[in-house]
Design a protein around this motif. Structure first.
Motif, mmCIF file in Angstrom:
data_model
loop_
_atom_site.group_PDB
_atom_site.id
_atom_site.type_symbol
_atom_site.label_atom_id
_atom_site.label_comp_id
_atom_site.label_asym_id
_atom_site.label_seq_id
_atom_site.Cartn_x
_atom_site.Cartn_y
_atom_site.Cartn_z
ATOM 1 N N ASP A 159 0.893 -1.374 -0.144
ATOM 2 C CA ASP A 159 -0.030 -0.073 -0.039
ATOM 3 C C ASP A 159 0.952 1.282 -0.130
ATOM 4 O OD1 ASP A 159 -1.495 2.125 0.858
ATOM 5 O OD2 ASP A 159 -2.944 0.922 1.712
ATOM 6 N N ASP A 160 1.021 1.921 -1.231
ATOM 7 C CA ASP A 160 1.894 3.032 -1.465
ATOM 8 C C ASP A 160 1.326 4.155 -0.424
ATOM 9 O OD1 ASP A 160 3.418 1.764 -3.201
ATOM 10 O OD2 ASP A 160 2.255 2.262 -4.816
ATOM 11 N N GLU A 161 0.184 4.415 -0.234
ATOM 12 C CA GLU A 161 -0.222 5.653 0.831
ATOM 13 C C GLU A 161 0.158 5.434 2.019
ATOM 14 O OE1 GLU A 161 -4.585 7.667 1.898
ATOM 15 O OE2 GLU A 161 -4.424 6.152 0.395
ATOM 16 N N LEU A 162 0.171 4.311 2.588
ATOM 17 C CA LEU A 162 0.430 3.956 4.094
ATOM 18 C C LEU A 162 1.796 3.488 4.075
ATOM 19 C CD1 LEU A 162 -2.984 2.416 5.288
ATOM 20 C CD2 LEU A 162 -2.171 4.921 5.616
ATOM 21 N N ASP A 163 2.484 3.236 3.023
ATOM 22 C CA ASP A 163 3.763 2.454 3.050
ATOM 23 C C ASP A 163 3.792 1.308 4.179
ATOM 24 O OD1 ASP A 163 6.227 2.132 2.288
ATOM 25 O OD2 ASP A 163 7.021 3.580 4.031
ATOM 26 N N LEU A 164 3.058 0.216 3.819
ATOM 27 C CA LEU A 164 2.921 -0.930 4.441
ATOM 28 C C LEU A 164 2.473 -2.115 3.653
ATOM 29 C CD1 LEU A 164 -0.236 -1.167 5.202
ATOM 30 C CD2 LEU A 164 0.623 -0.025 7.271
ATOM 31 N N GLN A 165 2.484 -3.181 3.919
ATOM 32 C CA GLN A 165 1.732 -4.123 3.151
ATOM 33 C C GLN A 165 0.340 -4.618 3.651
ATOM 34 O OE1 GLN A 165 4.120 -7.917 2.749
ATOM 35 N NE2 GLN A 165 5.967 -7.027 2.036
ATOM 36 N N ARG A 166 -0.479 -4.787 2.770
ATOM 37 C CA ARG A 166 -1.641 -5.322 3.081
ATOM 38 C C ARG A 166 -1.959 -6.844 3.056
ATOM 39 N NH1 ARG A 166 -6.162 -1.590 4.003
ATOM 40 N NH2 ARG A 166 -5.539 0.431 3.567
ATOM 41 N N VAL A 167 -2.609 -7.520 3.924
ATOM 42 C CA VAL A 167 -2.514 -8.955 3.896
ATOM 43 C C VAL A 167 -3.797 -9.188 3.886
ATOM 44 C CG1 VAL A 167 -1.668 -11.146 4.828
ATOM 45 C CG2 VAL A 167 -0.476 -9.006 5.124
ATOM 46 N N ARG A 168 -4.380 -10.252 2.713
ATOM 47 C CA ARG A 168 -5.613 -10.709 2.512
ATOM 48 C C ARG A 168 -6.041 -11.942 2.390
ATOM 49 N NH1 ARG A 168 -8.830 -5.747 -0.561
ATOM 50 N NH2 ARG A 168 -8.152 -4.186 0.620
ATOM 51 N N ALA A 169 -6.761 -12.565 3.321
ATOM 52 C CA ALA A 169 -7.030 -14.119 3.479
ATOM 53 C C ALA A 169 -8.395 -14.543 2.954
ATOM 54 C CB ALA A 169 -6.521 -14.671 4.992
ATOM 55 N N TYR A 170 -8.481 -15.430 1.985
ATOM 56 C CA TYR A 170 -9.668 -15.901 1.474
ATOM 57 C C TYR A 170 -9.796 -17.400 1.776
ATOM 58 C CZ TYR A 170 -9.749 -11.560 -0.819
ATOM 59 O OH TYR A 170 -9.729 -10.175 -1.464
ATOM 60 N N CYS A 171 -10.895 -17.791 2.355
ATOM 61 C CA CYS A 171 -11.287 -19.310 2.623
ATOM 62 C C CYS A 171 -12.099 -19.735 1.553
ATOM 63 C CB CYS A 171 -11.608 -19.644 3.913
ATOM 64 S SG CYS A 171 -10.508 -19.807 4.991
ATOM 65 N N ILE A 172 -11.905 -20.600 0.712
ATOM 66 C CA ILE A 172 -12.574 -21.215 -0.427
ATOM 67 C C ILE A 172 -12.748 -22.724 -0.216
ATOM 68 C CG2 ILE A 172 -12.634 -21.498 -3.025
ATOM 69 C CD1 ILE A 172 -10.627 -19.064 -3.124
ATOM 70 N N THR A 173 -13.869 -23.247 -0.313
ATOM 71 C CA THR A 173 -14.123 -24.550 -0.554
ATOM 72 C C THR A 173 -14.794 -24.813 -1.661
ATOM 73 O OG1 THR A 173 -16.448 -24.242 0.154
ATOM 74 C CG2 THR A 173 -14.686 -24.111 1.983
ATOM 75 N N PRO A 174 -15.032 -26.298 -1.937
ATOM 76 C CA PRO A 174 -15.647 -26.686 -3.331
ATOM 77 C C PRO A 174 -16.988 -25.880 -3.673
ATOM 78 C CG PRO A 174 -14.726 -28.472 -2.155
ATOM 79 C CD PRO A 174 -14.577 -27.379 -1.333
ATOM 80 N N LYS A 175 -17.723 -25.259 -2.342
ATOM 81 C CA LYS A 175 -18.894 -24.874 -2.792
ATOM 82 C C LYS A 175 -18.706 -23.280 -2.799
ATOM 83 C CE LYS A 175 -21.358 -27.601 0.646
ATOM 84 N NZ LYS A 175 -22.136 -27.698 1.640
#
Length: 212
Positions: A159-175
């Motif tokens: 994130d250039d504005e805040l000068d840090l890394q954003r971390v996003r997690a997604y849980c995905i199942t067969p559904k």
């Protein structure tokens, strides 16, 4: 054998809350970050009673050769089979180069022998932007209709504005996509790296208070 699924978002919770314990700082190179993070998940697998293997491999039918897995967890129980592992409990890939994002997905969802189809999949992937995540998730949803794994995808981008890394997690199942969680990656005053959830990050807390 019926697939054994984990609550993978709990794995992400632990990854975030324990990141500071990896003792990584701005002085470490990319390879050390990769090693420490893979080692963290290898130890987690062993604590849960699995046999963990770093740089394991499985056969890729589309390429006609074996391809490496950054980390695998195998389930063994001599009461059931004293010679063979029962199943591949988890396949993890950790990639720092955004240009290899599709390759990472292909590794996690490659056509392979039945015994090598993972019950659970974890991908930790750096991406160029938030928009790229939507494309990769659609690709994963398509491939997982065939593989039918339990999936945790962790994306990291700057994130250039805040000068840090954003971390996003997604849980995905067969559904489909079932859960999302957001965190940040930053350095403390001594230069050591840590993660925390967005709702616990002080600048975001102040921003939310100002909006009320």
């Amino acid at each position: 054998m019926e697939k054994q699924y984990f609550n993978l978002m709990q794995f992400f919770d632990g990854y975030v809350r324990n990141y500071r314990r990896m003792n990584l700082s701005h002085l470490h190179n990319i390879s050390m970050f990769t090693k420490r993070e893979i080692d963290y998940f290898a130890q987690l697998g062993e604590f849960l009673g699995f046999d963990a293997f770093v740089e394991d491999s499985k056969f890729d039918k589309s390429k006609g050769r074996s391809r490496p897995m950054d980390l695998s967890w195998w389930k063994r129980d001599a009461r059931i089979d004293d010679e063979q592992f029962l199943y591949l409990a988890l396949h993890l890939e950790r990639e720092s180069l955004p240009r290899r994002d599709i390759e990472t997905v292909e590794k996690l969802f490659s056509k392979t022998e039945d015994a090598y189809i993972p019950h659970n999949v974890v991908g930790i992937q750096y991406v160029e932007s938030a928009e790229r995540m939507d494309y990769l998730n659609e690709l994963i949803l398509q491939k997982n209709k065939v593989q039918k794994s339990n999936v945790l995808m962790v994306y990291r981008y700057h994130d250039d504005e805040l000068d840090l890394q954003r971390v996003r997690a997604y849980c995905i199942t067969p559904k489909g996509l079932i859960e999302e969680r957001n965190a940040i990656f930053n350095q403390d005053q001594s230069g050591y790296c840590y993660m925390c959830f967005e709702e616990d990050f002080a600048p975001f807390q102040r921003e939310n208070l100002c909006k009320r």
